[in-house]
Motif scaffolding. Sequence first.
Motif, PDB file in Angstrom:
ATOM      1  N   LEU A  45     -11.594  -5.631  42.627  1.00 55.84           N
ATOM      2  CA  LEU A  45     -11.333  -4.225  42.363  1.00 55.84           C
ATOM      3  C   LEU A  45     -10.122  -3.783  43.153  1.00 55.84           C
ATOM      4  N   LYS A  46      -9.473  -2.749  42.657  1.00 56.18           N
ATOM      5  CA  LYS A  46      -8.415  -2.069  43.384  1.00 56.18           C
ATOM      6  C   LYS A  46      -8.875  -0.648  43.666  1.00 56.18           C
ATOM      7  N   PHE A  47      -8.348  -0.088  44.741  1.00 54.71           N
ATOM      8  CA  PHE A  47      -8.722   1.298  45.039  1.00 54.71           C
ATOM      9  C   PHE A  47      -7.518   2.050  45.583  1.00 54.71           C
ATOM     10  N   THR A  48      -7.577   3.376  45.422  1.00 53.42           N
ATOM     11  CA  THR A  48      -6.580   4.279  45.991  1.00 53.42           C
ATOM     12  C   THR A  48      -7.309   5.330  46.808  1.00 53.42           C
ATOM     13  N   PRO A 430      -8.027  -5.947  37.330  1.00 53.03           N
ATOM     14  CA  PRO A 430      -9.320  -5.509  37.875  1.00 53.03           C
ATOM     15  C   PRO A 430      -9.550  -4.021  37.666  1.00 53.03           C
ATOM     16  N   LYS A 431     -10.789  -3.614  37.843  1.00 51.64           N
ATOM     17  CA  LYS A 431     -11.092  -2.178  37.771  1.00 51.64           C
ATOM     18  C   LYS A 431     -10.415  -1.468  38.928  1.00 51.64           C
ATOM     19  N   HIS A 432     -10.170  -0.174  38.743  1.00 49.52           N
ATOM     20  CA  HIS A 432      -9.460   0.622  39.752  1.00 49.52           C
ATOM     21  C   HIS A 432     -10.309   1.842  40.102  1.00 49.52           C
ATOM     22  N   ILE A 433     -10.516   2.046  41.408  1.00 50.28           N
ATOM     23  CA  ILE A 433     -11.370   3.123  41.906  1.00 50.28           C
ATOM     24  C   ILE A 433     -10.526   4.147  42.657  1.00 50.28           C
ATOM     25  N   LEU A 447     -14.385   6.044  38.932  1.00 51.55           N
ATOM     26  CA  LEU A 447     -13.729   4.930  38.245  1.00 51.55           C
ATOM     27  C   LEU A 447     -12.513   5.448  37.487  1.00 51.55           C
ATOM     28  N   PHE A 448     -11.341   4.919  37.790  1.00 51.44           N
ATOM     29  CA  PHE A 448     -10.125   5.305  37.066  1.00 51.44           C
ATOM     30  C   PHE A 448      -9.919   4.428  35.845  1.00 51.44           C
ATOM     31  N   SER A 449     -10.103   3.131  35.998  1.00 53.15           N
ATOM     32  CA  SER A 449      -9.943   2.231  34.855  1.00 53.15           C
ATOM     33  C   SER A 449     -10.887   1.045  34.992  1.00 53.15           C
ATOM     34  N   GLU A 450     -11.443   0.631  33.872  1.00 54.83           N
ATOM     35  CA  GLU A 450     -12.321  -0.538  33.840  1.00 54.83           C
ATOM     36  C   GLU A 450     -11.489  -1.820  33.901  1.00 54.83           C
TER      37      GLU A 450
END
Length: 482
Positions: A45-48, A430-433, A447-450
């Motif tokens: 996963l990625k996150f911001t 990956p999904k982005h949180i 969740l921004f993108s699956e």
Amino acid sequence: MNTKYIDLINQTFDFPQEEFKVNKGQLHFHGIDLMQLTQQYGAPLKFTYLPQISNNINRAKQWFADAIEKHNYKGSYNYCYCTKSSHFKHVLDEALKNDIHIETSSAFDIDIIENLKAEGKITNNTYVICNGFKRVQYVTNIARLINNGHKNAIPIIDNYEEIDLLSQEIKGKFNVGIRIASEEEPKFEFYTSRLGIGYKNIVPFYKNQIADNEKVELKMLHFFINTGIRDNAYYWNELLKCLKVYTSLKKICPSLDSLNIGGGFPIKNSLGFEFDYEYMIDEIINQIKLTCEEEEVEVPNIFTEFGSFTVGESGGAIYEVLYQKQQNDREKWNMINSSFITTLPDTWAINKRFILLAVNRWQDSYERILLGGLTCDSDDYYNSEQHMNAIYLPKYNKDKPLYIGFFNTGAYQETIGGFGGLQHCLIPSPKHILIDRDADGNITTRLFSEQQKSEDLLKILGYEKQSEPVTSEGLEVAKVYN
């Protein structure tokens, strides 16, 4: 003996640090329990972490305010965010909470600006600094923005044709800046930046194309260093050359009142990172003031364009170690469940370093390893070449999953990696949180993108069932009805 992973980090670095702490053997980032995040959303996963964007903007604004007050500097300071670092709406929405301005680099940037204006996030008082080599669509979009009332849009002239191109489409008078083609560091393969106009040519260019042009007013000189703002002889030498051009122009161009010291600040790329931001800002303000006093001209208003500094430290990526391959008597490869080439392309393209830490198992013993990605490309790895040191992580144990995190990855990686598009070897994005804090300071996630699915990639590749081809007869019918 101190043989645990946590002992290694404590002995090697000053740890814990402001954003990193360990609780019960698990890593926390700005108070976020990363294992809890991983268990909730899965890995990769990625996150911001959105609050860090505002944190860094306000740190820089305070450093400049302090330096301006200390030196009794008469000009103002304007913080610009360069959108190319990350165009995502959640990034712009967070950044624009902090009374900042925008720098653009291509035609579609202007569409983003107009979208934000329609939402009230940007007003006509917001400076829009339009950089880049400008061709038809970019010129048209800049002209549309200015013709619709955004007089604080300032196209930065990059070549000798742009004033004529802009004048043909902009109604009435408009402001411009000129970009200096700075000389590159000696290690570069070329001497002078391909962008901008050479030092020696700027004053003649002003005299020939702007001085007697009733439609155009010069407001800004734009100085950009590709390597960013750094405390070395190269940077200070280029800054002084820029200031000589500024003072020479100011003496013959009263409307010139702003200096854009583009070129960003470095961001933290290891736990041992050190950079004295306050000293650099203080000395930049001091040098500008001293030079202007010597030349007896008014000091300029200061603009900066911070992209990576604004958004870089908000981003992170978490992967799971899938398997360990012992390839010879010395090299152990930990294989992650994603790809460095596709998710952190700068590690592959320019050997960029990011902070790498284990997310869990800090109380376990450690080993020296190499990290490999899932693609079949031999360059899909991360090792000491990128990491500054040999990589040590908790020992692989197939019965105890290991998760690792890369931090301060928020700038450029999505756009360079082609977010939402094809990836090397069809490795899915990956999904982005998105992580934020509410009014009470509590952490919120959404969740921004699956993660990409196979059908997403097959559609791009043309494997989705196609509609029936239109015959020439059908085209004629369509023309009639249109």
